[in-house]
Design a protein around this motif. Structure first.
Motif, PDB file in Angstrom:
ATOM      1  N   TYR A  84       0.835  -1.207   0.000  1.00  0.00           N
ATOM      2  CA  TYR A  84       0.000   0.000   0.000  1.00  0.00           C
ATOM      3  C   TYR A  84       0.869   1.257   0.000  1.00  0.00           C
ATOM      4  N   ASP A  85       2.004   1.208   0.643  1.00  0.00           N
ATOM      5  CA  ASP A  85       2.922   2.346   0.775  1.00  0.00           C
ATOM      6  C   ASP A  85       3.817   2.443  -0.462  1.00  0.00           C
ATOM      7  N   TYR A  86       3.214   2.708  -1.606  1.00  0.00           N
ATOM      8  CA  TYR A  86       3.962   2.734  -2.870  1.00  0.00           C
ATOM      9  C   TYR A  86       5.022   3.838  -2.911  1.00  0.00           C
ATOM     10  N   LYS A  87       4.894   4.853  -2.076  1.00  0.00           N
ATOM     11  CA  LYS A  87       5.903   5.925  -2.037  1.00  0.00           C
ATOM     12  C   LYS A  87       7.072   5.574  -1.120  1.00  0.00           C
ATOM     13  N   LYS A  88       6.981   4.440  -0.458  1.00  0.00           N
ATOM     14  CA  LYS A  88       8.058   3.941   0.422  1.00  0.00           C
ATOM     15  C   LYS A  88       8.384   4.901   1.564  1.00  0.00           C
ATOM     16  N   THR A  89       7.337   5.464   2.189  1.00  0.00           N
ATOM     17  CA  THR A  89       7.530   6.377   3.310  1.00  0.00           C
ATOM     18  C   THR A  89       7.593   5.652   4.647  1.00  0.00           C
ATOM     19  N   GLY A  90       7.039   4.436   4.700  1.00  0.00           N
ATOM     20  CA  GLY A  90       6.975   3.711   5.963  1.00  0.00           C
ATOM     21  C   GLY A  90       5.865   4.221   6.867  1.00  0.00           C
ATOM     22  N   ARG A  91       4.995   5.062   6.303  1.00  0.00           N
ATOM     23  CA  ARG A  91       3.927   5.671   7.092  1.00  0.00           C
ATOM     24  C   ARG A  91       2.585   5.400   6.424  1.00  0.00           C
ATOM     25  N   VAL A  92       1.534   5.439   7.235  1.00  0.00           N
ATOM     26  CA  VAL A  92       0.186   5.208   6.732  1.00  0.00           C
ATOM     27  C   VAL A  92      -0.790   6.050   7.553  1.00  0.00           C
ATOM     28  N   ASN A  93      -1.837   6.528   6.893  1.00  0.00           N
ATOM     29  CA  ASN A  93      -2.861   7.276   7.618  1.00  0.00           C
ATOM     30  C   ASN A  93      -4.000   6.345   8.016  1.00  0.00           C
TER      31      ASN A  93
END
Length: 138
Positions: A18-27
Motif C-alpha cells: 500500500y505504501d507505494y511511495k516507500k515512506t513507511g507511514r500510513v494514515n
C-alpha cells in the motif's frame, strides 16, 4: 489469512504494498483500506470476515495509541504487532468472524438481496462441483 505466513508478516506485506511511495507511514484511511481489502479477499475465498465497523474500530484503536504526525500518519512498522494482536484481528484470523461464505454486510435491502443471490449461487456451485460445503476447495 493465518496460513502459510504469520499474521504480522502478511500485514507487513500488505502495508508495504500500500505504501507505494516507500515512506513507511500510513494514515487512518490507509489502515482501513488495507484491512478492508484483506477482509474482502477472505470473503471471496469463503472465510469468516469482520464488519466495516470493526475494521474502523481497529484503525481507531491503533491511532489512539500512536504518535500521529502533522499529516495524520503513523509509522506502520512499529504498529504491525499491535494490529496483529488486536482482539478483532484475532477473531478474524481464527476464522471465527461473524460473516462467512462471501456474504456482505447486511443492513440495506440491496445488500440483503445481494446476499441472497450470492448464497444461491454459492449453493449451486457447491452442488455442481460436489462440494460438501460452500467453497470448501480452498
Amino acid at each position: 489469512m493465518a496460513s502459510v505466513l504469520d499474521v504480522e508478516t502478511k500485514l507487513q506485506f500488505a502495508l508495504t504494498v500500500y505504501d507505494y511511495k516507500k515512506t513507511g507511514r500510513v494514515n487512518h484511511e490507509g489502515v482501513v483500506k488495507v484491512l478492508s481489502a484483506i477482509n474482502t479477499n477472505a470473503s471471496y475465498l469463503g472465510d469468516a470476515t469482520i464488519s466495516s465497523k470493526q475494521i474502523t474500530q481497529i484503525a481507531d484503536d491503533v491511532f489512539a495509541s500512536s504518535i500521529v504526525d502533522d499529516n495524520g500518519t503513523i509509522t506502520f512498522d512499529d504498529k504491525i504487532k499491535k494490529i496483529a494482536n488486536h482482539p478483532l484481528i484475532c477473531e478474524f484470523t481464527s476464522n471465527s468472524g461473524q460473516m462467512k461464505y462471501g456474504l456482505m454486510e447486511t443492513g440495506s435491502e440491496e445488500n440483503g438481496t445481494a446476499n441472497q443471490v450470492l448464497q444461491v449461487c454459492t449453493n449451486q456451485v457447491s452442488q455442481v462441483c460436489g462440494l460438501t460445503s460452500p467453497l470448501s476447495c480452498h
